[in-house]
Design an enzyme around this catalytic site. Structure first.
Site, mmCIF file in Angstrom:
data_model
loop_
_atom_site.group_PDB
_atom_site.id
_atom_site.type_symbol
_atom_site.label_atom_id
_atom_site.label_comp_id
_atom_site.label_asym_id
_atom_site.label_seq_id
_atom_site.Cartn_x
_atom_site.Cartn_y
_atom_site.Cartn_z
ATOM 1 N N HIS A 260 -9.309 10.011 -32.653
ATOM 2 C CA HIS A 260 -7.941 9.238 -32.690
ATOM 3 C C HIS A 260 -8.330 7.715 -33.181
ATOM 4 C CE1 HIS A 260 -4.643 7.270 -31.017
ATOM 5 N NE2 HIS A 260 -3.877 8.431 -31.064
ATOM 6 N N ARG B 137 -3.735 10.752 -38.027
ATOM 7 C CA ARG B 137 -4.743 10.364 -37.439
ATOM 8 C C ARG B 137 -6.073 10.460 -38.113
ATOM 9 N NH1 ARG B 137 -2.840 12.434 -31.493
ATOM 10 N NH2 ARG B 137 -1.524 10.976 -31.162
#
Lengths: 258, 650
Positions: free
Chosen positions: B278, B342
């Protein structure tokens, strides 16, 4: 930049099991950065204990982001330690100084029996929710989500009390070991929403009665609000009490109709 | 003959994905119309075990109990409400098109397939998009306090990889509110007796009898007692394996044990190399750090990501003039800008930091700057949207993000890989199901933001309750093995021996030490960027460290009471074995896709270069008796409704 704290003395409660006699054990943590979290300091201590062949200190913790509500700890007599609105896992060592002595204890309340060391059993909270802390809406068949508009202020107020993480700090901080802030928060969340109206009075009656089976009584000390890591307002207790009183009449009327 | 065909011909397990007939948009309806039903009065004759009480587990257990099945639910937490779904911040996608901005089921389906870099099973993803709208209705009916506009209607925000606003949210605590909604529904069934709850109980083995999952073996974490539980079906909703990296945004207790024990009993483990890093987490501040904290992707709606152009920049952020800043996401991906997906955002941050442009005391982060948003919207609006995230940041980093830009860096967050399941979410072991992050099915090689909550609830509320019934119907009134069957006894003994063995090693290093070292290897060689050379090195380092674990581990205390060190030892053991499989899978997949980026396979512009001829398949691994010798099985992916295309967010 990070600083190093030296010579922190920890007085930690050790207790082998629910029935065992507990005592304080003293450990010194030589050096730790102030960037470390309080629980990371305990990790370091535990790693040292295990390497030395001693048993690690048992404590509850999980997400370390202040949201799961698993962590606890009375730190120098304060639930979740000295920083307001902060769960133990979000407490950082920059709140402490070199040479400090820190006393660490488990939650102390008769409804939360100690399992081992700093870990307690909080399942009485689950019993309260099971007795009515929900809106009955079986899966499937729900109407469109935008069918009932909910004014923003109402939704926000419901959210304020829904933020409770169920950690138990309110009970631990209360001289009576009462769970009114926890119970009130759930009641306030659900009974403020239009979806929660159908069960509003049956819910409060059964949740309060379950709460009374397990916990002490509220005498409005307000310690719970001060200890709450989510800063939930004690107003929820007033709302719960008001609804409970109304429920005693409303439910009686419903019963009379049957 | 393509590599996929060649590998498929060598499969050791028959993989039937059971995708229903018809066009992709009709498959789920066709399935439901043709599935077998269990009469309401007969449902109580079936017992279903649900392991895990996160979004997928709690919603499945509650719904199955409402339907009338007997449910036994297990969690290793003290309460069902603690599961890590609770920590999800940003939101949940739902194709409601409440904003009238052109959203639809098809668009959510397409975005998810594309976001996953065309490595997900089309039929599963379409079903996910279809039921996304029902989830929002269900959660609102239960009293989840989603954010609303002044008129009282639901508000939406945008997330990475989408050009519509379809994300529903409850401040920065959407996961918490959804989990509490599911937990309350679950608790209602506990109160009514529909669910028997076993808390502080960890699954340590699965029992398979005559090829069918017949129950589980659990360890009571408080007493150390090991017991067996039999059922007609077992659901694993036990989350992902992101903690293999040690430092991750996962909660401390998240582990792979349930899925791994199932794998060792014959369940295939699919695409273990698909892990999500992330982009927006708080960078590591010191070596004793135990976990990393996520800063919600929603912040990228208003925050701008940048690094100083000059690697030797020493001025504080606000003194660096505009022309000396590189807003690299806006520059490289103008149409998605700061909301690029992401995997792409993470790699871009890594490259900036690798070039020496990192910021902060360790030069290990990039800025996420709100000054422009505060100027445009005002302090109050920014506080209203992100206040609690800003507070959390300040508590951890000791800096005020209203004044100083946040510093962020990528961290392990989610795992797209998991147990292989068919369209019914059943593993290749009949009677064993996997739901939520524990399965591999919906996100391909990269998950889009706000889709994890959606998938967990889709599986638990709207898929499993149907598919489990279809699986149970033929078993009505047939005898099932109980816990007196010798297989249960054997599994209990094996588990007991395993835990006693950890205690008996009496070496010098704690489970945490090994976990940290293991995590470093996986992060360095199987993290954001992978190479053949690095993965081969990891496959030498891991077995060596694992050997050391088996001979030099120290676990103090006993197996007969609460012992967190012992729990950890079992979990780290399984992470070692999984780690080897992750590296092996990453080594064998000679292409880049989504979160799996092999440096050898990239375009001239540094983007992931897929090989659709040879790798358009699911790699499903079978346990081969030793973690270093797994058997590869493949499921070819066929796309009917979408065309394979190079993913572009430019």
């Amino acid at each position: 930049m990070s600083n190093h704290l030296k010579n922190i003395t920890l007085r930690i409660w050790r207790q082998a099991g629910p029935a065992a006699k507990g005592n304080f054990e003293t450990h010194v943590v030589d050096e730790i950065t102030d960037e470390a979290s309080f629980l990371e300091m305990l990790d370091i201590l535990n790693d040292k204990l295990v390497t030395e062949g001693k048993e690690a200190v048992v404590f509850d913790h999980d997400c370390r982001e202040g949201i799961c509500g698993t962590c606890s700890l009375m730190i120098d007599g304060q639930a979740h330690g000295p920083q307001r609105g902060t769960a133990t896992c979000q407490l950082h060592m920059r709140q402490f100084k070199s040479n400090d002595t820190i006393t660490i204890e488990p939650w102390r309340a008769s409804a939360f029996p100690i399992i081992k060391d700093l870990m307690v059993d909080r399942s009485a909270f689950d019993r309260i929710i099971e007795s009515g802390g929900y809106i009955t809406a079986d899966t499937g068949g729900a109407p469109d989500a935008n069918l009932i508009p909910i004014p923003k202020v109402i939704a926000d107020a419901a959210m304020d009390s829904a933020e409770c993480i169920g950690c138990g700090a309110c009970v631990a901080a209360c001289p009576n070991g009462a769970a009114n802030l926890f119970t009130g928060a759930k009641i306030a969340h659900l009974s403020r929403l239009p979806q929660g109206q159908a069960e509003r009075y049956s819910r409060v009656e059964s949740m309060v009665e379950t709460m009374d089976d397990h916990f002490g009584s509220c005498t409005s000390h307000g310690e719970c609000e001060a200890a709450c890591p989510k800063e939930i307002s004690i107003d929820v207790i007033a709302l719960m009490n008001k609804d409970f009183r109304k429920a005693k009449f409303a439910n009686r009327k419903d019963l009379a109709r049957k | 003959m393509t590599l996929t065909d060649e590998l498929f011909a060598k499969n050791t397990v028959k993989l039937d994905s059971k995708i229903p007939d018809g066009p992709v948009a009709d498959k789920w309806d066709n399935y439901k119309e043709n599935m077998k039903l269990v009469n309401p009065n007969n449902k109580r004759k079936f017992k279903v075990i649900v392991v895990g009480t996160g979004l997928a587990g709690a919603s499945a257990a509650a719904t199955l109990a409402e339907l009338g099945y007997q449910v036994d639910a297990f969690t290793f937490h003290d309460s069902a409400r603690r599961a890590h779904s609770i920590a999800a911040q940003g939101g949940i996608n739902g194709a409601k098109n409440y904003k009238g901005d052109g959203d639809s089921v098809h668009r959510l389906f397409y975005d998810t397939v594309k976001g996953g870099d065309f490595r997900a099973r089309e039929a599963n993803v379409h079903r996910l998009a279809q039921v996304s709208v029902d989830i929002i209705d269900q959660m609102v009916a239960q009293g989840v306090p989603f954010a609303r506009e002044y008129g009282g209607l639901l508000d939406n925000r945008s997330f990475g990889g989408a050009q519509v606003s379809r994300t529903f949210y409850a401040r920065g605590q959407t996961g918490q509110q959804l989990l509490l909604g599911a937990y309350q529904q679950f608790s209602r069934q506990v109160g009514l007796g529909g669910i028997s709850l076993y808390n502080r109980s960890e699954l340590i083995d699965i029992v398979v009898i005559d090829g069918r999952a017949s129950g589980i073996v659990v360890r009571d974490l408080v007493t150390g007692e090991i017991t067996s539980h039999a059922a007609h079906a077992v659901v694993l909703a036990t989350g992902g394996y992101g903690n293999a990296f040690f430092l991750s945004t996962n909660a401390m207790a998240c582990n792979v044990t349930a899925a791994w024990r199932a794998h060792r009993k014959g369940a295939l483990f699919a695409n273990p190399c698909y892990t999500q890093i992330h982009p927006t987490c708080i960078p590591q501040s010191d070596d004793s750090q135990s976990k990393l904290t996520l800063m919600s992707e929603s912040l990228r709606n208003d925050g701008r990501v940048w690094v100083p152009v000059n690697p030797n920049e020493t001025r504080p952020a606000h003194e660096v003039p505009e022309e000396e800043r590189d807003y690299y996401l806006e520059r490289l991906y103008p149409s998605f800008g700061n909301l690029a997906p992401r995997d792409i955002s993470s790699r871009a941050a890594k490259r900036a930091v690798d070039k020496g442009q990192g910021v902060g005391p360790k030069k290990n982060g990039v800025y996420l700057d709100f000054s422009e948003a505060i100027e445009r919207l005002g302090h109050d609006v920014v506080q209203e949207r992100y206040g609690n995230l800003f507070e959390m940041y300040e508590r951890i980093a000791g800096e005020n993000p209203y004044e100083t830009p946040m510093r962020i860096y990528p961290a392990s967050h989610y795992t797209m890989g998991g147990l292989w399941v068919d369209y019914e979410l059943q593993t290749n072991i009949p009677g064993l199901y996997a739901a939520g992050e524990a399965n591999f099915s919906d996100h391909g090689a990269n998950r889009l933001g706000a889709s994890a909550l959606m998938q967990g609830l889709a599986d638990g509320y709207f898929v499993l309750p149907y598919t489990i019934g279809n699986g149970l119907a033929p078993l009505l009134n047939k005898p099932m093995p109980g816990i007196d069957h010798p297989e249960f006894k054997a599994a209990e003994d094996a588990a007991r021996n395993r835990y006693n063995a950890y205690l008996a090693i009496n070496g010098t290093k704690s489970p945490d030490y090994f976990h940290r070292e293991l995590g470093k290897i996986i992060w360095d060689y199987c993290g954001m960027e992978r190479t053949e050379e690095g993965l081969k090195k990891a496959l030498e380092l891991l077995p060596a460290l694992y050997q050391e674990f088996k001979t030099d581990l120290r676990v103090t205390g006993s197996g007969d009471d609460m012992n967190q060190t012992l729990e950890k030892a079992g979990r780290v053991d399984d992470f070692f074995q999984l780690g080897m499989l992750m590296c092996r899978d990453a080594l064998d997949r000679k292409e880049s896709c989504g979160g799996h980026f092999r440096a050898e396979y990239q375009t001239d512009e540094g983007e992931a270069l897929r090989d659709d001829v040879n790798y358009c398949h699911v790699a499903a691994w079978q346990w081969g008796g030793d973690p270093m010798t797994p058997n590869l099985n493949v499921e070819p992916l066929e796309f009917e409704a979408v065309h394979l295309a190079t993913r572009s967010y430019k």
